[in-house]
Design a protein around this motif. Structure first.
Motif, PDB file in Angstrom:
ATOM      1  N   LEU A   1      -1.956  -6.375  -4.165  1.00 59.00           N
ATOM      2  CA  LEU A   1      -0.503  -6.192  -4.167  1.00 59.00           C
ATOM      3  C   LEU A   1       0.208  -7.783  -3.918  1.00 59.00           C
ATOM      4  N   GLN A   2       0.202  -8.637  -4.745  1.00 61.10           N
ATOM      5  CA  GLN A   2       0.894  -9.905  -4.625  1.00 61.10           C
ATOM      6  C   GLN A   2       1.268 -10.226  -6.011  1.00 61.10           C
TER       7      GLN A   2
ATOM      8  N   LYS B   1       6.289  11.456 -20.788  1.00 58.55           N
ATOM      9  CA  LYS B   1       5.727  11.934 -19.610  1.00 58.55           C
ATOM     10  C   LYS B   1       4.816  10.604 -19.016  1.00 58.55           C
ATOM     11  N   LEU B   2       5.341   9.694 -18.661  1.00 57.26           N
ATOM     12  CA  LEU B   2       4.286   8.490 -18.074  1.00 57.26           C
ATOM     13  C   LEU B   2       4.352   8.374 -16.797  1.00 57.26           C
ATOM     14  N   ARG B   3       3.339   8.290 -16.235  1.00 57.96           N
ATOM     15  CA  ARG B   3       2.934   8.096 -14.903  1.00 57.96           C
ATOM     16  C   ARG B   3       2.070   6.717 -14.519  1.00 57.96           C
ATOM     17  N   VAL B   4       2.396   6.190 -13.511  1.00 60.22           N
ATOM     18  CA  VAL B   4       1.537   4.901 -13.204  1.00 60.22           C
ATOM     19  C   VAL B   4       0.962   5.029 -11.705  1.00 60.22           C
ATOM     20  N   ILE B   5      -0.270   4.651 -11.736  1.00 66.99           N
ATOM     21  CA  ILE B   5      -0.883   4.542 -10.447  1.00 66.99           C
ATOM     22  C   ILE B   5      -1.210   2.910  -9.996  1.00 66.99           C
ATOM     23  N   ILE B   6      -0.678   2.501  -8.795  1.00 61.43           N
ATOM     24  CA  ILE B   6      -0.748   1.103  -8.485  1.00 61.43           C
ATOM     25  C   ILE B   6      -2.000   1.193  -7.031  1.00 61.43           C
ATOM     26  N   CYS B   7      -3.034   0.825  -7.206  1.00 55.90           N
ATOM     27  CA  CYS B   7      -3.789   0.907  -6.202  1.00 55.90           C
ATOM     28  C   CYS B   7      -4.296  -0.309  -5.484  1.00 55.90           C
ATOM     29  N   GLY B   8      -3.953  -0.645  -4.257  1.00 54.95           N
ATOM     30  CA  GLY B   8      -4.252  -1.772  -3.571  1.00 54.95           C
ATOM     31  C   GLY B   8      -3.557  -2.114  -2.627  1.00 54.95           C
ATOM     32  N   GLY B   9      -3.827  -3.075  -1.760  1.00 58.58           N
ATOM     33  CA  GLY B   9      -3.382  -3.588  -0.367  1.00 58.58           C
ATOM     34  C   GLY B   9      -2.354  -4.641  -0.568  1.00 58.58           C
ATOM     35  N   ALA B  10      -1.517  -5.087   0.255  1.00 57.69           N
ATOM     36  CA  ALA B  10      -0.674  -6.116   0.340  1.00 57.69           C
ATOM     37  C   ALA B  10      -1.285  -7.131   0.478  1.00 57.69           C
ATOM     38  N   SER B  11      -1.275  -8.486   0.089  1.00 59.74           N
ATOM     39  CA  SER B  11      -2.054  -9.688   0.467  1.00 59.74           C
ATOM     40  C   SER B  11      -1.097 -11.039   0.451  1.00 59.74           C
ATOM     41  N   GLY B  12      -1.305 -11.610   1.421  1.00 61.23           N
ATOM     42  CA  GLY B  12      -0.431 -12.924   1.755  1.00 61.23           C
ATOM     43  C   GLY B  12       0.269 -12.822   2.856  1.00 61.23           C
ATOM     44  N   ALA B  13       0.871 -13.857   3.516  1.00 60.79           N
ATOM     45  CA  ALA B  13       1.693 -13.821   4.525  1.00 60.79           C
ATOM     46  C   ALA B  13       3.119 -13.094   4.177  1.00 60.79           C
ATOM     47  N   ALA B  14       3.586 -13.043   2.930  1.00 57.10           N
ATOM     48  CA  ALA B  14       5.000 -12.645   2.848  1.00 57.10           C
ATOM     49  C   ALA B  14       4.884 -11.107   2.075  1.00 57.10           C
ATOM     50  N   ALA B  15       3.639 -10.758   1.597  1.00 60.25           N
ATOM     51  CA  ALA B  15       3.443  -9.621   0.828  1.00 60.25           C
ATOM     52  C   ALA B  15       3.583  -8.057   1.679  1.00 60.25           C
ATOM     53  N   THR B  16       4.232  -7.190   1.155  1.00 62.21           N
ATOM     54  CA  THR B  16       4.127  -6.023   1.625  1.00 62.21           C
ATOM     55  C   THR B  16       4.173  -5.111   0.479  1.00 62.21           C
TER      56      THR B  16
ATOM     57  N   ARG C   1       5.938  -2.500   0.598  1.00 62.26           N
ATOM     58  CA  ARG C   1       7.425  -1.927   0.610  1.00 62.26           C
ATOM     59  C   ARG C   1       8.144  -2.608  -0.604  1.00 62.26           C
ATOM     60  N   GLN C   2       7.808  -3.858  -0.792  1.00 60.51           N
ATOM     61  CA  GLN C   2       8.719  -4.679  -1.620  1.00 60.51           C
ATOM     62  C   GLN C   2       8.403  -4.183  -3.328  1.00 60.51           C
ATOM     63  N   TYR C   3       7.415  -3.654  -3.400  1.00 62.50           N
ATOM     64  CA  TYR C   3       7.014  -3.078  -4.802  1.00 62.50           C
ATOM     65  C   TYR C   3       7.440  -1.830  -4.909  1.00 62.50           C
ATOM     66  N   MET C   4       7.458  -1.003  -3.741  1.00 63.26           N
ATOM     67  CA  MET C   4       8.149   0.367  -3.802  1.00 63.26           C
ATOM     68  C   MET C   4       9.635   0.411  -3.943  1.00 63.26           C
TER      69      MET C   4
END
Length: 420
Positions: A228-229, A252-267, A269-272
């Protein structure tokens, strides 16, 4: 092999672990099975790891203590290059092992490999995986640029490595255009995918996968797998999802985002927060990074896998998805036009405009016949790429490097163009 900043045993999709981890581990495994003994040196991040991990016959991971086990940001890793190099030298001296060749991965590892090359008088093969100049040329407007210090270090490696291994011909062009590289020292070795693990799902498998993920069987499912960057583009998919819902609120659209935050400023939560602000938080589910065995479930459950990166040296996620029989919509950047056969196994999108991405997703979701045809062709396309073949090509590069005598005091390499 040197993979300083991230261990090949680390979970891809978490922290700085990604496609490079998959590449290093799988090529090393196949090289070992083909008779090439491989030690991979990486920075220790847990005291419980032990110094030497026996992965399988002929393949070891050596954990070198360099700096604190945790709490050290990737941006601070250059401060530990001397400590890491010293740890490699100490292991070499104390364990009665001689190396014929060094293969470094990423610029941090390359700096260590360059030192060891001259110390041990053995060839250095280097794979950049990503390049500062290319990332800066393709980054999004709100993404932080790569440092000039990194670009200079990459230039030094281009000038001094015996061979440069790249994933695609596009990367060859990048090295020549941005770093004045000598084309005669660049070799293209296509990455592979584990086609025994990533297999197409039957209707029963798809149904089972959706039940495991809690996705309605009649929903349209788009998946994103990766760190997640900003550079990987999860925000592009979230915005396209909001646009599709705006066009048809009943979809009826659904999206899955699978991954962890990467980089000093990435979280995460910002994508949520972005999904919440755009009114699609109930349609977008975030999952923690998964091991490859569990990624199969996501790929098989999805109708489409989206790869909206701003650049990719190849696109291993795209290849894994296709091996599972899932069409891919990807950005037309880097190696993705090689990984995805446009019109046959998926679609390529020019740029990252929200409407363009929404159009592409809508087009493929609404055309069942084309999507199902692409699913079948995707499996055949992925079958052309294997880790065994990649390892065989690397072994040939190593043999060629070993056939050229390493000079004890090589002349300084001069470059055309005068870029410093």
């Amino acid at each position: 092999m040197i993979s300083m900043h991230t261990s090949p045993l680390q979970q891809p999709g978490s922290g700085d672990a990604g496609g490079m981890n998959v590449y290093v581990l799988n090529t090393a495994r196949q090289l070992a099975r083909q008779g090439v003994e491989v030690d991979i040196f990486t920075r220790a991040t847990r005291p419980s790891q032990g110094e030497v991990v026996e992965v399988e016959p002929g393949l070891r991971v050596i954990n070198v203590v360099a700096g604190p086990y945790d709490g050290l940001e990737k941006e601070a890793l250059p401060t530990q290059l001397a400590a890491f190099a010293g740890g490699v030298v100490q292991f070499h001296r104390c364990n009665d092992v001689d190396y014929d060749l060094i293969h470094s991965h990423y610029w941090l590892s390359g700096q260590v490999g360059w030192l060891l090359r001259d110390l041990w008088e053995v060839p250095l093969v280097h794979t950049a995986h990503t390049l500062a100049a290319v990332k800066n040329a393709h980054r999004s407007a709100d993404d932080s640029p790569e440092s000039e210090a990194r670009r200079i270090c990459e230039q030094q490696l281009v000038d001094n490595a015996d061979f440069l291994v790249v994933n695609t011909h596009e990367e060859t062009k990048d090295l020549v255009d941005h770093y004045d590289a000598d084309p005669d020292r660049i070799v293209v070795v296509s990455p592979g995918t584990d086609i025994d693990l990533f297999t197409p799902g039957t209707d029963r498998n798809t149904e089972r996968s959706r039940r495991l993920l809690g996705i309605p069987l009649d929903a349209e499912l788009v998946a994103f797998v990766g760190r997640l960057q900003q550079f990987k583009g999860p925000q592009v998919l979230i915005r396209a999802t909001a646009e599709l819902v705006r066009r048809d609120p009943g979809r009826k659209l659904r999206v899955i985002i699978c991954g962890g935050a990467s980089g000093a400023a990435a979280t995460e939560r910002q994508y949520m927060q972005l999904a919440h602000e755009l009114g699609v938080s109930r349609r977008v589910r975030f999952l923690d990074p998964r091991p490859p065995e569990e990624l199969v479930t996501i790929y098989q459950a999805a109708d489409i896998v989206a790869v909206p990166s701003y650049n990719e040296s190849f696109g291993l996620v795209a290849m894994e998805a296709q091996a599972c029989g899932t069409p891919v919509i990807a950005a037309r950047v880097g190696g993705l036009p090689v990984a995805v056969s446009e019109g046959e196994t998926g679609l390529l999108v020019d740029g990252h405009d929200t409407n363009d991405w929404a159009d592409a997703i809508e087009q493929l979701l609404d055309d069942d016949d084309t999507r199902l045809r692409m699913a079948g062709e995707a499996v055949a396309h992925a079958a052309n790429f294997s880790w065994s073949a990649s390892a065989s090509q690397l072994a040939s590069v190593y043999s060629e490097a070993l056939s050229v005598e390493v000079e004890e005091c090589p002349p300084r390499r001069e470059r055309a163009g005068g870029r410093h």
